[in-house]
Design a protein around this motif. Structure first.
Motif, PDB file in Angstrom:
ATOM      1  N   THR A 333       0.785  -1.375   0.040  1.00  0.00           N
ATOM      2  CA  THR A 333      -0.121  -0.112   0.000  1.00  0.00           C
ATOM      3  C   THR A 333       0.676   1.126   0.056  1.00  0.00           C
ATOM      4  O   THR A 333       0.587   2.369  -0.562  1.00  0.00           O
ATOM      5  CB  THR A 333      -0.974  -0.026   1.260  1.00  0.00           C
ATOM      6  N   ARG A 336       2.906   1.128  -3.588  1.00  0.00           N
ATOM      7  CA  ARG A 336       2.260   0.966  -4.940  1.00  0.00           C
ATOM      8  C   ARG A 336       3.161  -0.056  -5.570  1.00  0.00           C
ATOM      9  O   ARG A 336       3.071  -0.010  -6.789  1.00  0.00           O
ATOM     10  CB  ARG A 336       1.990   2.159  -5.523  1.00  0.00           C
ATOM     11  N   ALA A 338       4.034  -3.321  -7.592  1.00  0.00           N
ATOM     12  CA  ALA A 338       3.161  -4.073  -8.714  1.00  0.00           C
ATOM     13  C   ALA A 338       3.492  -5.623  -8.512  1.00  0.00           C
ATOM     14  O   ALA A 338       2.648  -6.488  -8.771  1.00  0.00           O
ATOM     15  CB  ALA A 338       3.313  -3.428 -10.024  1.00  0.00           C
ATOM     16  N   ARG A 366      -2.987  -9.662  -4.321  1.00  0.00           N
ATOM     17  CA  ARG A 366      -3.657  -9.752  -5.690  1.00  0.00           C
ATOM     18  C   ARG A 366      -4.625  -8.606  -5.561  1.00  0.00           C
ATOM     19  O   ARG A 366      -4.927  -7.751  -6.453  1.00  0.00           O
ATOM     20  CB  ARG A 366      -4.219 -10.938  -5.934  1.00  0.00           C
ATOM     21  N   GLY A 369      -3.785  -5.164  -6.032  1.00  0.00           N
ATOM     22  CA  GLY A 369      -3.303  -4.881  -7.322  1.00  0.00           C
ATOM     23  C   GLY A 369      -1.723  -5.342  -7.578  1.00  0.00           C
ATOM     24  O   GLY A 369      -0.908  -5.052  -8.462  1.00  0.00           O
ATOM     25  N   GLU A 371       1.094  -8.344  -8.065  1.00  0.00           N
ATOM     26  CA  GLU A 371       1.349  -9.931  -8.402  1.00  0.00           C
ATOM     27  C   GLU A 371       2.179 -10.517  -7.454  1.00  0.00           C
ATOM     28  O   GLU A 371       3.248  -9.875  -7.213  1.00  0.00           O
ATOM     29  CB  GLU A 371       2.054  -9.961 -10.015  1.00  0.00           C
ATOM     30  N   ARG A 415       4.388  -3.581 -18.171  1.00  0.00           N
ATOM     31  CA  ARG A 415       3.345  -2.456 -17.736  1.00  0.00           C
ATOM     32  C   ARG A 415       3.523  -0.924 -17.982  1.00  0.00           C
ATOM     33  O   ARG A 415       2.827  -0.268 -18.459  1.00  0.00           O
ATOM     34  CB  ARG A 415       3.147  -2.511 -16.221  1.00  0.00           C
TER      35      ARG A 415
END
Length: 429
Positions: A333, A336, A338, A366, A369, A371, A415
Motif C-alpha cells: 500500500t 504501490r 506491482a 492480488r 493490485g 502480483e 506495464r
C-alpha cells in the motif's frame, strides 16, 4: 541387816543400774543411727553443732557439697573448716540463732569447683526442756541450678520479648479457643491496635471476617495435625485483599500437649504486586523483542520501482505468518508495488495450515493490485502445496530468486510499455 546382805543388795542395784545404762546406751545408739540414716537420705546439706559451735553431725550431702569428710569436720568448728571469708559470713546468722534462740533464714555462698554456689540456709536452735540452748542445727539447699535456670529462662524471655517487640513481622500465638496469648507490636499495628488491646481477645474480635475465618481454619489444622504449616494466603481485608506468607507451628507444654499455635506472618502484598507488575513489564518486553525479531526475520527489500522481494528464512508458524502478511500488505500500500517476490528458498518445512494461510496472503496481495511471485519452492513444500484444495493456476512460480527478479522486471517493463501505448493512443485521438 548383815554386811553380806547389804553387799548383795548394792551389787544387785549396781547390776540393775548397769543394765539401765546399757539399755539407754543402746537406745541412744539406735536414735543416733536413725538420725544419721535419716539426714543422709536428704538431698540438702544438714549439720548439727553443740552449744559451743562444735560439729556433732553432718550428712552425706554435706560431705559431697563441701568435699570434707566426717573425720575432718566432726569435733571441729566452722573456723577450723572453712576459709575466713566464708566462716565470717556464716557467723552472722549463727550469732542471731544463739542470741535470739530463733530460726534464721538466709542465702549463703559457698565456692565449688564449677564456681560459686548459692544456698538457702535455715539455721535453728535446739533447746532442752528448760528452754536452754543445747545445740544448733542447719539445713542448706543448693539453689545454684535453679538460679542458673531462672537466669537462663529470664535471658530467653528477654530475647523473645525483644524479638516480639522489634521484629518487622506479625508474631502471635492463639490457644484452642482462638484467643490471642502472644502478640507482637507489628501484629497489633497491622490491625490498628496495641498488643494490650489484642491480648485475650478472640480472633473474630480483631480480624476482618474473611481473614478471621481463614486464620481459625489453619490454626485448627495445626492443632489437629500437630505439624508445621507453611502457606501463602490471600485474604479479604477492609474492602481489598492482602497476601500473607504464613508459618504456623504447635507450641507444646511439658507433657507434650499443644497449648497454643504460634504464627509468624509476613505481609507480602506489596511484594506480590511488584512481582506482578514486573512480570507484566517483562511480558511486554518479550512481546516487543519478539516483534522486533519477527521484523528482522522478514526483511522487505525494494528491488526496483514497483518490485519488492521478501526472502523468508526458517520456520513459519501462525504468529510469524500473520506478521509477514501484515508487513507485506502494508508495504504494498505504501509503495504501490506491482510485483512482490516471496522467496521460500530458506523455508524447508511448513505446516499445511500455514501454507493455506500464506495462499490467503497471496490472494490479499492480488486484491491490492500486486502480483505475487513464489520462488525457491523445495520439493517437500511443493508436495504440500499440491495437496491443498486452493487453486494454483493463477500462482506465478519461478525456480530461483534470480528468475523471479527477472520475471518481475519484465512485468514492470511491460506495464510501463502498455501505459505509454495507452497514453499515446489517447494523445493521438
Amino acid at each position: 541387816m548383815s554386811e553380806n546382805a547389804e553387799i548383795a543388795r548394792l551389787q544387785a542395784e549396781n547390776a540393775a543400774l548397769r543394765r539401765r545404762i546399757a539399755e539407754q546406751d543402746d537406745d541412744r545408739q539406735r536414735l543416733e543411727r536413725l538420725l544419721q540414716t535419716t539426714i543422709d537420705h536428704v538431698d540438702s546439706v544438714i549439720y548439727l553443732r553443740d552449744a559451743t559451735g562444735t560439729f556433732t553431725h553432718i550428712n552425706d550431702t554435706y560431705e559431697k557439697m563441701t568435699g570434707l569428710s566426717r573425720e575432718n569436720v566432726i569435733g571441729r568448728r566452722d573456723s577450723d573448716v572453712f576459709p575466713k571469708e566464708v566462716y565470717e559470713a556464716f557467723r552472722v546468722a549463727d550469732r542471731q540463732v544463739v542470741e535470739g534462740l530463733a530460726t534464721v533464714t538466709q542465702e549463703e555462698l559457698l565456692p565449688q569447683e564449677d564456681g560459686m554456689h548459692v544456698f538457702r540456709s535455715y539455721k535453728f536452735p535446739v533447746l532442752d526442756a528448760a528452754g536452754r540452748l543445747i545445740a544448733q542445727g542447719g539445713i542448706s539447699t543448693d539453689l545454684t541450678k535453679q538460679r542458673r535456670a531462672e537466669a537462663s529462662l529470664q535471658a530467653t524471655r528477654s530475647l523473645l520479648q525483644a524479638i516480639v517487640e522489634n521484629a518487622p513481622l506479625a508474631i502471635l500465638a492463639t490457644d484452642a479457643a482462638h484467643k490471642y496469648v502472644l502478640v507482637s507490636n507489628e501484629a497489633a499495628r497491622q490491625v490498628g491496635r496495641t498488643p494490650a488491646e489484642v491480648l485475650g481477645k478472640r480472633v473474630p474480635q480483631i480480624l476482618p471476617p474473611g481473614a478471621a475465618e481463614a486464620m481459625m481454619d489453619t490454626t485448627t489444622q495445626v492443632f489437629r495435625s500437630g505439624g508445621t504449616l507453611v502457606l501463602e494466603q490471600t485474604v479479604p481485608w477492609e474492602g481489598s485483599t492482602k497476601v500473607f506468607l504464613t508459618h504456623m507451628f504447635p507450641i507444646r507444654n511439658d507433657d507434650g500437649e499443644i497449648d497454643a499455635v504460634g504464627t509468624v506472618a509476613t505481609d507480602v502484598t506489596d511484594m506480590r504486586r511488584a512481582e506482578g507488575e514486573h512480570l507484566r513489564l517483562q511480558e511486554e518486553i518479550i512481546r516487543a523483542q519478539r516483534s522486533t525479531l519477527l521484523e528482522l526475520s522478514t526483511p522487505i527489500i525494494p528491488i526496483a520501482e514497483g518490485v519488492l522481494a521478501v526472502p523468508l528464512i526458517g520456520a513459519i508458524d501462525h504468529e510469524r505468518n500473520q506478521q509477514i502478511a501484515g508487513a507485506v500488505l502494508e508495504r504494498i500500500t505504501a509503495t504501490r508495488a506491482a510485483v512482490v517476490i516471496l522467496d521460500l528458498t530458506g523455508v524447508r518445512q511448513i505446516d499445511p495450515a500455514i501454507v493455506d494461510a500464506l495462499m490467503q496472503t497471496v490472494r490479499a496481495m492480488r486484491m491490492l493490485g500486486a502480483e505475487a511471485v513464489l520462488t525457491g519452492i523445495s520439493p517437500e513444500l511443493a508436495r504440500v502445496m499440491a495437496d491443498l484444495d486452493a487453486p494454483l493456476r493463477r500462482l506465478t512460480v519461478r525456480q530461483t530468486l534470480q528468475h523471479g527478479i527477472g520475471h518481475a522486471l519484465t512485468r514492470i517493463r511491460e506495464r510501463k510499455t502498455g501505459n505509454r501505448r495507452i497514453a499515446a493512443g489517447e494523445h493521438g485521438a
